[in-house]
Design an enzyme around this catalytic site. Sequence first.
Site, short mmCIF file in Angstrom:
data_model
loop_
_atom_site.label_atom_id
_atom_site.label_comp_id
_atom_site.label_asym_id
_atom_site.label_seq_id
_atom_site.Cartn_x
_atom_site.Cartn_y
_atom_site.Cartn_z
N PHE A 33 0.80 -1.22 0.00
CA PHE A 33 0.00 0.00 0.00
C PHE A 33 0.83 1.27 0.00
CE2 PHE A 33 0.90 -0.37 4.54
CZ PHE A 33 1.12 0.95 4.91
N GLU B 59 -5.29 -3.73 -1.56
CA GLU B 59 -6.72 -3.41 -1.53
C GLU B 59 -6.99 -2.11 -0.78
OE1 GLU B 59 -5.88 -6.35 1.85
OE2 GLU B 59 -5.16 -5.90 -0.18
N SER C 221 5.65 -6.90 4.26
CA SER C 221 6.27 -7.24 5.54
C SER C 221 7.09 -8.53 5.40
CB SER C 221 5.20 -7.43 6.61
OG SER C 221 4.44 -8.59 6.36
N CYS D 137 9.74 1.78 3.55
CA CYS D 137 10.70 0.74 3.92
C CYS D 137 12.11 1.31 4.02
CB CYS D 137 10.66 -0.40 2.92
SG CYS D 137 11.26 0.03 1.28
#
Length: 499
Positions: free
Chosen positions: A149, A176, A226, A281
């Site tokens: 996302f 989503e 993740s 990240c």
Amino acid sequence: MQELNHFLGGTYVKGRSGRFSDVFNPATGEVQSKCPMASADETAAAIEQAAEAQPKWGAMNPQRRARVMMAMVGLMNRDMDKLAEALSKEHGKTFPDAKGDLQRGLEVIEYCIGAPQMLKGEYTDSAGPGIDMYSMRQPLGVVGSIMPFNFPAMMPLWHVGPALACGNAVVLKPSERDPSVPLMLAELFVEAGLPKGVFQVVNGDKEAVDAILDSEIIQGVSFVGSTPIAQYIYSRATANGKRAQCFGGAKNHLIVMPDADIEQAADAIVGAGFGAAGERCMAVSVAVPVGEETADSLIKALVPRVEKLKIGPYTAGNDVDMGPVITAESKHRILGLIQSGIDQGAELVVDNRDFSLQGYENGFFVGPHLFDNVTPEMDIYKTEIFGPVVSTVRAGSYEEAIGLAMDHEYGNGTAIFTRDGDTARDFANRINIGMVGINVPVPVPLAYHTFGGWKKSMFGDLNQHGPDSFKFYSRTKTVTSRWPSGIKEGGEFNFKAMD
């Protein structure tokens, strides 16, 4: 209430599963649309459609495929503001940050214009008596891309661009939480000349993901998210015989040496730690000043900078520094980790736990937080918070500082601020982390280099974009060729041994 679609066969297609996921406006907390969750059968049908379209696209010469990339660059520039608006509305990023998201993806598409050069094979004449050898790079076929996302434009473009340039068809499963921009990009690719069905966008959850991972048609899978999910996808994809590159979590350390420019380092930490509300990240989440005097000076410089950050919705103007986090669940998780830091003995020197933005009380805003005297045993140090929280870990020496970064389970990015070239060179050579900044807080390589971490930040052998992406999305075929001599004398058909 708007109902979103999939993008299949070059057009928008309604979901048929009857399942939907809410897409929020993170600034207001309101549900703004519903995203269809594809069933396994819907996903399989999308993959089959891609397989039907791929051979013609793969047979097209690389230069013609590159022209589609060239046209895509023009279309993205044309629609930049429209795309950024949609991105900010679903993700919550500031408008300049949303345009940056798009721009870094666009740069990879620009790089893909050079696909013909990257896909050249090799040739050896007279490898043996009358024998020539040559290699060629060919597409895998159909590949899957499962994206996060936090960069709804950049991350898909980093993977879809090289995959398409190599001649593959792509089935993309975007997040989503913010699916609109990937759908818009798929539409633009068709306008740029990409054959219908070559780029499929399937919205969904784990059911769609597992359908991609288990499909016998899918030959390669890329993922960003993740670490636990990266491990799951890598294991399942490779167990099914697929090529996989899966990028996971991070805990990026920025070391501040005693000789560093403290003001410069403080500016870098604030921008890299709190930009995009820390949902990157490559965010700097750990500052490591070396020596007590350095630490005191750094905290003194950081506090006023953090306290004056402007927080708001993207509609509040281009001077907003950070927006909300993506969901209410993310906000709750971040605040819980902040409380754990306090409970475990860290000093919260900038405390915004009670932050509330007037008029947006139901939004998912989290104020910036700065910790001091954090230790490696604390949860806020070990865990990727993915929010606007920076932890300061004081180190007594350079060796202790570099050891902190090297001992952490993640190895995505790191940085050092120093004026000493020998220290910087030693750091760059010794550190066991994939991307290194020297007086650069977020060392994200440009499109013609590769992006990827080490340790539990990356699973697979090849990185994102740059030369590695063309290696990942193509495979080598080697041909050994001999045209028998002496046909005019009646032919000789024994294969002579090589000298």
